[in-house]
Write an enzyme that holds these catalytic residues in place. Structure first.
Site, PDB file in Angstrom:
ATOM      1  N   GLY A  48       0.675  -1.401  -0.047  1.00  0.00           N
ATOM      2  CA  GLY A  48      -0.002  -0.191  -0.048  1.00  0.00           C
ATOM      3  C   GLY A  48       0.710   1.385  -0.033  1.00  0.00           C
ATOM      4  N   GLU A 103       3.598   4.622   6.029  1.00  0.00           N
ATOM      5  CA  GLU A 103       2.364   3.863   5.930  1.00  0.00           C
ATOM      6  C   GLU A 103       1.482   4.360   4.993  1.00  0.00           C
ATOM      7  OE1 GLU A 103       0.885   1.073   6.770  1.00  0.00           O
ATOM      8  OE2 GLU A 103       1.612   0.263   8.254  1.00  0.00           O
ATOM      9  N   ASP A 104       0.608   3.346   4.434  1.00  0.00           N
ATOM     10  CA  ASP A 104      -0.575   3.919   3.640  1.00  0.00           C
ATOM     11  C   ASP A 104      -1.600   4.267   4.439  1.00  0.00           C
ATOM     12  OD1 ASP A 104      -1.134   1.288   4.610  1.00  0.00           O
ATOM     13  OD2 ASP A 104      -1.782   0.479   2.859  1.00  0.00           O
ATOM     14  N   ASP A 107      -5.599   2.051  10.601  1.00  0.00           N
ATOM     15  CA  ASP A 107      -7.106   1.963  10.856  1.00  0.00           C
ATOM     16  C   ASP A 107      -7.009   1.659  12.049  1.00  0.00           C
ATOM     17  OD1 ASP A 107      -9.872   1.481  10.824  1.00  0.00           O
ATOM     18  OD2 ASP A 107      -9.444  -0.145   9.392  1.00  0.00           O
ATOM     19  N   ASP A 164      -5.674  -0.850  -1.962  1.00  0.00           N
ATOM     20  CA  ASP A 164      -6.600  -1.749  -2.950  1.00  0.00           C
ATOM     21  C   ASP A 164      -7.898  -2.088  -2.372  1.00  0.00           C
ATOM     22  OD1 ASP A 164      -5.398  -3.401  -0.730  1.00  0.00           O
ATOM     23  OD2 ASP A 164      -6.092  -4.929  -1.958  1.00  0.00           O
ATOM     24  N   ARG A 170      -5.005   0.005  -6.918  1.00  0.00           N
ATOM     25  CA  ARG A 170      -3.825   0.647  -6.397  1.00  0.00           C
ATOM     26  C   ARG A 170      -3.089   1.678  -7.233  1.00  0.00           C
ATOM     27  NH1 ARG A 170      -1.921  -2.467  -1.920  1.00  0.00           N
ATOM     28  NH2 ARG A 170      -2.589  -4.715  -1.807  1.00  0.00           N
TER      29      ARG A 170
END
Ligand code: IMP
Length: 187
Positions: A48, A103-104, A107, A164, A170
Site C-alpha cells: 500500500g 504507511e498507507d 485503521d 486496494d 492501487r
C-alpha cells in the site's frame, strides 16, 4: 489508471492527485527540517505505501535509503484480521539508524503497533512514523503515535494511491471510495 478507468465503480474522489502532491510537499518540508540533514532509512510497508514512498522520497532532501517490508494483515475483505505475519523482511540492518516508517493507512493501528515493536527489537536509534491516511479508530485507540499524517479520513473503505480492494485500484493517482455494487451491495 485514472478516473475514466473506474466507470461505475467509483463513488467519489476524497483526495485529488493535486491535493496529495501539495500535502506531501508540506510534509517533506517538515520532515527535512526535523532530520536536519541526518541520514534516515525509509521503511515502506508493501504494498500500500509504494506510491507514498516514491513521491515522498522524491520530495525529501534528507539523505535516505529505501527499504521495504511486507506483512499480511488484510485478506481480500475490508476488515483487519489482527494477525500480522512477515512476508518479506528488510534488507537493511537498522541498528543505530534513524527509521521513518511510511504507511498507507492506519485503521485499528494493529499492523503498525506490531511493526514498531518488531523494528524496535532491532535496536534502531529512533523510529518515526508517517502515514498517508488515518482513520478515526486509530485516533480513538491511540495504539501508536503517528508523527506525520497527510490526511484524516472517515470510517469508509478507501482505495487508490496504493490502496486496494481485493488487489484492484492501487494504480489510481487519487484516493476515493467505491460504489457499493463493487462490494456486492445494492445501489
Ligand atoms: P490496521 O491494522 O487496522 O491499522 O490496518 C492497516 C492496514 O489495513 C493498512 O496498511 C491497509 O493495508 C489496510 N487497510 C485499512 N483500511 C483500509 C482501507 O480503507 N482501504 C484499503 N486498505 C485498508
Amino acid at each position: 489508471m485514472d478516473v475514466n478507468d473506474m466507470g461505475r465503480d467509483l463513488e467519489k474522489v476524497l483526495v485529488s492527485a493535486k491535493e496529495i502532491d501539495a500535502r506531501l510537499s508540506e510534509l517533506a518540508k517538515e520532515i527535512d527540517e526535523y532530520y536536519d540533514g541526518e541520514p534516515i532509512v525509509l521503511v515502506g510497508v508493501l504494498r500500500g505505501s509504494v506510491m507514498a514512498m516514491a513521491d515522498l522520497a522524491r520530495k525529501l532532501h534528507t539523505p535516505l535509503v529505501m527499504d521495504w517490508m511486507a506483512t499480511s494483515s488484510y485478506g481480500s475483505g475490508t476488515k483487519s484480521s489482527g494477525v500480522v505475519r512477515i512476508l518479506k523482511d528488510l534488507n537493511e540492518d537498522i541498528s543505530g539508524r534513524r527509521i521513518l516508517i511510511v504507511e498507507d493507512i492506519v485503521d485499528s493501528g494493529l499492523t503498525l503497533s506490531w511493526l514498531v515493536e518488531n523494528l524496535q527489537s532491532r535496536g534502531p536509534k529512533e523510529i518515526k512514523i508517517m502515514t498517508m491516511l488515518r482513520k478515526p479508530e486509530a485516533i480513538r485507540k491511540m495504539k501508536v503515535d503517528v508523527d506525520w499524517v497527510a490526511f484524516d479520513v472517515g470510517e469508509e473503505f478507501v482505495i487508490g494511491y496504493g490502496l486496494d480492494y481485493a488487489e484492484e485500484y492501487r494504480g489510481l493517482p487519487f484516493i476515493g471510495t467505491l460504489a457499493s455494487h463493487v462490494y456486492g451491495g445494492e445501489e
